[in-house]
Design a protein around this motif. Structure first.
Motif, PDB file in Angstrom:
ATOM      1  N   ASP A  23     111.865 -57.631  15.808  1.00  0.00           N
ATOM      2  CA  ASP A  23     110.687 -57.421  16.664  1.00  0.00           C
ATOM      3  C   ASP A  23     110.990 -56.525  17.865  1.00  0.00           C
ATOM      4  O   ASP A  23     110.644 -56.849  19.005  1.00  0.00           O
ATOM      5  CB  ASP A  23     110.128 -58.781  17.158  1.00  0.00           C
ATOM      6  CG  ASP A  23     109.813 -59.709  15.999  1.00  0.00           C
ATOM      7  OD1 ASP A  23     109.354 -59.201  14.955  1.00  0.00           O
ATOM      8  OD2 ASP A  23     110.044 -60.929  16.120  1.00  0.00           O
ATOM      9  N   ASN A  25     110.644 -54.078  20.667  1.00  0.00           N
ATOM     10  CA  ASN A  25     109.497 -53.532  21.410  1.00  0.00           C
ATOM     11  C   ASN A  25     109.967 -53.116  22.813  1.00  0.00           C
ATOM     12  O   ASN A  25     111.173 -53.141  23.109  1.00  0.00           O
ATOM     13  CB  ASN A  25     108.333 -54.545  21.458  1.00  0.00           C
ATOM     14  CG  ASN A  25     108.649 -55.787  22.265  1.00  0.00           C
ATOM     15  OD1 ASN A  25     109.711 -55.881  22.912  1.00  0.00           O
ATOM     16  ND2 ASN A  25     107.735 -56.748  22.255  1.00  0.00           N
ATOM     17  N   VAL A  26     109.010 -52.745  23.663  1.00  0.00           N
ATOM     18  CA  VAL A  26     109.355 -52.205  24.982  1.00  0.00           C
ATOM     19  C   VAL A  26     110.180 -53.203  25.807  1.00  0.00           C
ATOM     20  O   VAL A  26     111.127 -52.813  26.488  1.00  0.00           O
ATOM     21  CB  VAL A  26     108.071 -51.776  25.735  1.00  0.00           C
ATOM     22  CG1 VAL A  26     108.370 -51.409  27.177  1.00  0.00           C
ATOM     23  CG2 VAL A  26     107.422 -50.597  25.031  1.00  0.00           C
ATOM     24  N   SER A  27     109.820 -54.484  25.714  1.00  0.00           N
ATOM     25  CA  SER A  27     110.554 -55.492  26.503  1.00  0.00           C
ATOM     26  C   SER A  27     112.017 -55.552  26.075  1.00  0.00           C
ATOM     27  O   SER A  27     112.916 -55.667  26.917  1.00  0.00           O
ATOM     28  CB  SER A  27     109.925 -56.875  26.343  1.00  0.00           C
ATOM     29  OG  SER A  27     108.550 -56.820  26.582  1.00  0.00           O
TER      30      SER A  27
HETATM   31  C1  LIG Z   1     107.813 -57.970  23.093  1.00  0.00           C
HETATM   32  O1  LIG Z   1     107.919 -59.070  22.241  1.00  0.00           O
HETATM   33  C2  LIG Z   1     108.108 -60.312  22.887  1.00  0.00           C
HETATM   34  C3  LIG Z   1     108.220 -61.418  21.849  1.00  0.00           C
HETATM   35  O2  LIG Z   1     108.656 -60.965  20.633  1.00  0.00           O
HETATM   36  C4  LIG Z   1     106.949 -60.599  23.821  1.00  0.00           C
HETATM   37  O3  LIG Z   1     107.192 -61.805  24.533  1.00  0.00           O
HETATM   38  C5  LIG Z   1     106.769 -59.452  24.791  1.00  0.00           C
HETATM   39  O4  LIG Z   1     105.624 -59.644  25.579  1.00  0.00           O
HETATM   40  C6  LIG Z   1     106.644 -58.132  24.035  1.00  0.00           C
HETATM   41  N1  LIG Z   1     106.595 -57.039  24.993  1.00  0.00           N
HETATM   42  C7  LIG Z   1     105.677 -56.085  24.966  1.00  0.00           C
HETATM   43  C8  LIG Z   1     105.765 -55.042  26.032  1.00  0.00           C
HETATM   44  O5  LIG Z   1     104.787 -56.047  24.145  1.00  0.00           O
END
Ligand SMILES: *[C@@H]1O[C@H](CO)[C@@H](O)[C@H](O)[C@H]1NC(C)=O
Length: 210
Positions: A23, A25-27
């Motif tokens: 998963d 993603n940006v985070s």
């Molecule tokens: C990235 O994914 C995590 C969980 O998989 C989520 O908590 C987080 O908000 C996501 N970040 C973005 C920027 O979408």
């Protein structure tokens, strides 16, 4: 010879820990990118497949190993060729290389053949590797015949990784390269990009706030 190479490959494989990040993603990127020391952007030259994450890595002081594709080209121009690990064929050579392959003139590097055998051996799991490996077989056609020239670029990639190893052992050099990557990456700021879009594409002017 074969045995020696296989043992070497095994050593490399088990010395390096491979982790799959699910998963993405940006985070995740916010944590992962600033923690990285070397990032691979290894798409075939001319495919325009090395996009914008390489900019983020360079900005955060991570050194890139890559081909002359996509944004790698501009990043290398900005950070300087001595601060970028370059390998592989160049865009203008690709068509000729595919033609040579079609004519049956491509001679694969024995180390590449060995890697293919190693993957097929099931060491990574008992999957069906026919499609993946089939894409490297034959002499012609999209999705066949090593269309992305992985086998062609392979010896140059190995040589380049040897340069990486040497540079990594020189902490002063590596630190200097890392700092110069950050210091030279202002061109990739979103401010500059949006300014350029506004000027050249959207033809709009900034509004001065009172
Ligand atoms: C990235 O994914 C995590 C969980 O998989 C989520 O908590 C987080 O908000 C996501 N970040 C973005 C920027 O979408």
């Amino acid at each position: 010879m074969t045995i020696v190479l296989t043992v070497k490959l095994l050593r490399i494989l088990f010395a390096v820990q491979v982790v799959f990040v699910p998963d993405y993603n940006v985070s995740v990127a916010e944590a992962l990118i600033p923690a990285s020391e070397l990032s691979q952007h290894i798409s075939t030259a001319g495919m325009e497949a090395s996009g914008t994450s390489n900019m983020k890595f360079a900005m955060n002081g991570c050194i890139l190993i890559g081909t002359l594709d996509g944004a790698n080209v501009e990043i290398r121009e900005e950070v300087g060729e001595e601060n970028f690990f370059l390998f592989g064929a160049e865009a203008h050579e690709i068509a000729g290389l595919r033609k040579e392959r079609a004519q049956g003139k491509f001679v694969p590097d024995p180390r590449f053949e060995e890697v293919k055998q190693f993957v097929r051996s099931g060491v990574f799991g008992t999957y069906n590797y026919d499609e993946l490996m089939g894409s490297l077989e034959g002499n012609e056609g999209y999705g066949r015949a090593d269309y992305f020239l992985v086998g062609k670029d392979f010896p140059s990639y190995i040589e380049c990784q040897e340069k990486v190893d040497k540079a990594y052992r020189d902490q002063k050099l590596w630190t200097r390269m890392s700092i110069l990557n950050t210091a030279s990456s202002s061109k990739f700021s979103s401010d500059r990009t949006i300014h350029e879009y506004a000027k050249d594409i959207w033809d709009i002017s900034p509004v001065v706030l009172p």
